[in-house]
Design a protein around this motif. Structure first.
Motif, mmCIF file in Angstrom:
data_model
loop_
_atom_site.group_PDB
_atom_site.id
_atom_site.type_symbol
_atom_site.label_atom_id
_atom_site.label_comp_id
_atom_site.label_asym_id
_atom_site.label_seq_id
_atom_site.Cartn_x
_atom_site.Cartn_y
_atom_site.Cartn_z
ATOM 1 N N GLU A 1 18.427 0.949 -6.603
ATOM 2 C CA GLU A 1 18.168 0.440 -5.262
ATOM 3 C C GLU A 1 17.052 1.258 -4.638
ATOM 4 O O GLU A 1 17.175 2.468 -4.488
ATOM 5 N N VAL A 2 15.957 0.578 -4.299
ATOM 6 C CA VAL A 2 14.773 1.231 -3.734
ATOM 7 C C VAL A 2 14.640 0.812 -2.275
ATOM 8 O O VAL A 2 14.795 -0.362 -1.944
ATOM 9 N N VAL A 3 14.365 1.801 -1.428
ATOM 10 C CA VAL A 3 14.092 1.518 -0.022
ATOM 11 C C VAL A 3 12.687 2.009 0.277
ATOM 12 O O VAL A 3 12.336 3.145 -0.047
ATOM 13 N N ILE A 4 11.880 1.121 0.850
ATOM 14 C CA ILE A 4 10.509 1.473 1.268
ATOM 15 C C ILE A 4 10.540 1.634 2.771
ATOM 16 O O ILE A 4 10.866 0.709 3.501
ATOM 17 N N PHE A 5 10.212 2.850 3.218
ATOM 18 C CA PHE A 5 10.170 3.165 4.648
ATOM 19 C C PHE A 5 8.721 3.134 5.100
ATOM 20 O O PHE A 5 7.870 3.774 4.487
ATOM 21 N N GLN A 6 8.449 2.428 6.169
ATOM 22 C CA GLN A 6 7.095 2.393 6.742
ATOM 23 C C GLN A 6 7.007 3.411 7.858
ATOM 24 O O GLN A 6 7.919 3.509 8.686
ATOM 25 N N ALA A 7 5.894 4.156 7.884
ATOM 26 C CA ALA A 7 5.660 5.106 8.968
ATOM 27 C C ALA A 7 5.399 4.342 10.255
ATOM 28 O O ALA A 7 4.693 3.328 10.254
ATOM 29 N N ILE A 8 5.989 4.803 11.322
ATOM 30 C CA ILE A 8 5.819 4.159 12.620
ATOM 31 C C ILE A 8 5.344 5.212 13.606
ATOM 32 O O ILE A 8 5.956 6.261 13.759
ATOM 33 N N PRO B 1 0.832 -1.210 0.000
ATOM 34 C CA PRO B 1 0.000 0.000 0.000
ATOM 35 C C PRO B 1 0.861 1.252 0.000
ATOM 36 O O PRO B 1 1.922 1.295 0.644
ATOM 37 N N ALA B 2 0.409 2.261 -0.733
ATOM 38 C CA ALA B 2 1.157 3.513 -0.842
ATOM 39 C C ALA B 2 1.002 4.392 0.396
ATOM 40 O O ALA B 2 1.841 5.249 0.654
ATOM 41 N N THR B 3 -0.058 4.178 1.147
ATOM 42 C CA THR B 3 -0.268 5.003 2.338
ATOM 43 C C THR B 3 0.681 4.584 3.442
ATOM 44 O O THR B 3 0.977 3.409 3.622
ATOM 45 N N GLY B 4 1.169 5.568 4.169
ATOM 46 C CA GLY B 4 2.010 5.288 5.315
ATOM 47 C C GLY B 4 3.431 4.886 4.984
ATOM 48 O O GLY B 4 4.101 4.267 5.805
ATOM 49 N N CYS B 5 3.899 5.204 3.773
ATOM 50 C CA CYS B 5 5.273 4.862 3.448
ATOM 51 C C CYS B 5 5.950 5.995 2.692
ATOM 52 O O CYS B 5 5.299 6.890 2.168
ATOM 53 N N GLN C 1 19.303 6.148 -2.536
ATOM 54 C CA GLN C 1 19.517 6.961 -1.344
ATOM 55 C C GLN C 1 18.990 8.393 -1.452
ATOM 56 O O GLN C 1 19.405 9.269 -0.698
ATOM 57 N N VAL C 2 18.052 8.633 -2.378
ATOM 58 C CA VAL C 2 17.424 9.942 -2.515
ATOM 59 C C VAL C 2 15.918 9.770 -2.366
ATOM 60 O O VAL C 2 15.302 9.005 -3.126
ATOM 61 N N ILE C 3 15.327 10.474 -1.394
ATOM 62 C CA ILE C 3 13.875 10.405 -1.194
ATOM 63 C C ILE C 3 13.168 10.971 -2.429
ATOM 64 O O ILE C 3 13.533 12.038 -2.932
ATOM 65 N N VAL C 4 12.150 10.247 -2.904
ATOM 66 C CA VAL C 4 11.358 10.694 -4.047
ATOM 67 C C VAL C 4 10.007 11.177 -3.514
ATOM 68 O O VAL C 4 9.298 10.407 -2.853
ATOM 69 N N PRO C 5 9.642 12.442 -3.778
ATOM 70 C CA PRO C 5 8.351 12.954 -3.293
ATOM 71 C C PRO C 5 7.180 12.148 -3.850
ATOM 72 O O PRO C 5 7.195 11.720 -5.017
ATOM 73 N N ARG C 6 6.174 11.948 -3.021
ATOM 74 C CA ARG C 6 5.003 11.163 -3.410
ATOM 75 C C ARG C 6 4.384 11.606 -4.751
ATOM 76 O O ARG C 6 4.028 10.745 -5.568
ATOM 77 N N PRO C 7 4.265 12.907 -5.029
ATOM 78 C CA PRO C 7 3.671 13.292 -6.324
ATOM 79 C C PRO C 7 4.471 12.811 -7.546
ATOM 80 O O PRO C 7 3.936 12.736 -8.650
#
Length: 66
Positions: A56-63, A28-32, A38-44
């Motif tokens: 290399e993609v890193v998916i961060f989950q909101a905690i 799911p796209a929500t909460g991540c 190593q560069v954050i890509v804005p959601r839009p």
């Protein structure tokens, strides 16, 4: 096309955007948040950001917490 997601190798057919990647991983796209090389890509930008061989993609989950 080979890419790394959270330190695990995957092979996908191009073209591949971040939005499509999340759908293929059933993530799911929500909460991540997402970072590519190593560069954050804005959601839009997720629907237009094209992934390339070896990315290399890193998916961060909101905690929640305090």
């Amino acid at each position: 096309m080979k890419i790394i997601v959270n330190d695990s190798p995957y092979d996908f057919a191009p073209p591949l955007t971040l939005h499509i990647l999340l759908a293929r991983l059933e993530q799911p796209a929500t909460g991540c948040a997402l970072a590519v090389n190593q560069v954050i890509v804005p959601r839009p930008d997720w629907t237009s950001h094209q992934l390339a061989e070896g990315d290399e993609v890193v998916i961060f989950q909101a905690i929640a917490g305090g």
